[in-house]
Scaffold this active site. Sequence first.
Site, PDB file in Angstrom:
ATOM      1  N   ASN A 294       0.813  -1.227   0.000  1.00 21.82           N
ATOM      2  CA  ASN A 294       0.000   0.000   0.000  1.00 21.82           C
ATOM      3  C   ASN A 294       0.845   1.276   0.000  1.00 21.82           C
ATOM      4  O   ASN A 294       0.529   2.244   0.688  1.00 21.82           O
ATOM      5  CB  ASN A 294      -0.953   0.017   1.202  1.00 21.82           C
TER       6      ASN A 294
ATOM      7  N   ARG B 177      -4.067 -14.218   0.768  1.00 20.25           N
ATOM      8  CA  ARG B 177      -5.196 -14.366   1.678  1.00 20.25           C
ATOM      9  C   ARG B 177      -6.148 -15.462   1.180  1.00 20.25           C
ATOM     10  O   ARG B 177      -6.006 -15.946   0.062  1.00 20.25           O
ATOM     11  CB  ARG B 177      -5.920 -13.023   1.818  1.00 20.25           C
TER      12      ARG B 177
END
Length: 320
Positions: free
Chosen positions: A53, A184
């Site tokens: 990010n 994930r």
Amino acid sequence: KQSVEWFQSEEGRRIADNVLTWQTPIGGWPKNKDTASEPFDGKSEDLHATFDNSATTGELRFLARAFRATNEPRYEQAFLKGLSHILEAQYPNGGWPQFYPLSKNYHRHITFNDNAMVRILELLRDVSESPDYRFLKTEDRTKAEAAVIKGINCILRTQIKQNGKRTAWCAQHDEKTLAPAWARSYEPPSLSGAESVGVVRFLMSLEAPTPEIIAAVQGAVEWFRGVTIHGMRLDKFTNADGQDDRRIVADPDAGPLWARFYELGSNRPIFLDRDSVVRYAFSEIGQERRTGYAYYGNWAARLLTDAYPRWKEKHKLPKE
């Protein structure tokens, strides 16, 4: 993007000083934190550095700019510490994990997700080439250049091939085998219709592309063209439970779409809930994931219509 005068002002120095307080003991910065507005006032061991990010790379660019404007040694020292952190985090094969020091979970994988590795490479290329980084020692700039070369080689080696043809990349690759890897629970080994765009744009930004880089770009572009979704639109609506929801609907006037994940081998769009079960229809996953993750996007549109044609013209490549 502020002026030199702003960086030299009391406000500019205050913000630069705030950024310094968020630097972790190992040299990086945490993600999803406002590292500018207020100083960090907690325990330094509670901060966890990452490249995800835009963390770390953004702060380093800011501090380099602050140092050039103010000649304040603390900003240079923080930059050098961060640069050393990035160089130390690079795998021998040229890739970067999402977090360093390494964790035991998926964060250790080579991470293209959210353009983490591309942002690192863009920063290091600027460090090695741009006059903005002349304040660094030649040794540091040479190390950055070597890291970029290794990173490009890693990109070329991780490009997935199907039936001998170059295609795209997974959002993360195993740090040892380079194979597509799980992240994930809803991010499977697959071909990425999103992250691969950033990888291709980085390869196209290289001034003197080798035949292998040209082949990588052209293979990816051909793959993007082949998996384009036409005549469908991602629609927002309120479902029967009064919740915000999304669905895919037929629309002959809709612009091109790409799926976030394409199944390895078949190139079919795939969708997953947090149960990690692969489904082939967007409607088959729950509302929480339909609205909480970008499963569709127009990521490759401008790449195909604008950037790629200009790149071909720049390098005088034959028309297709």
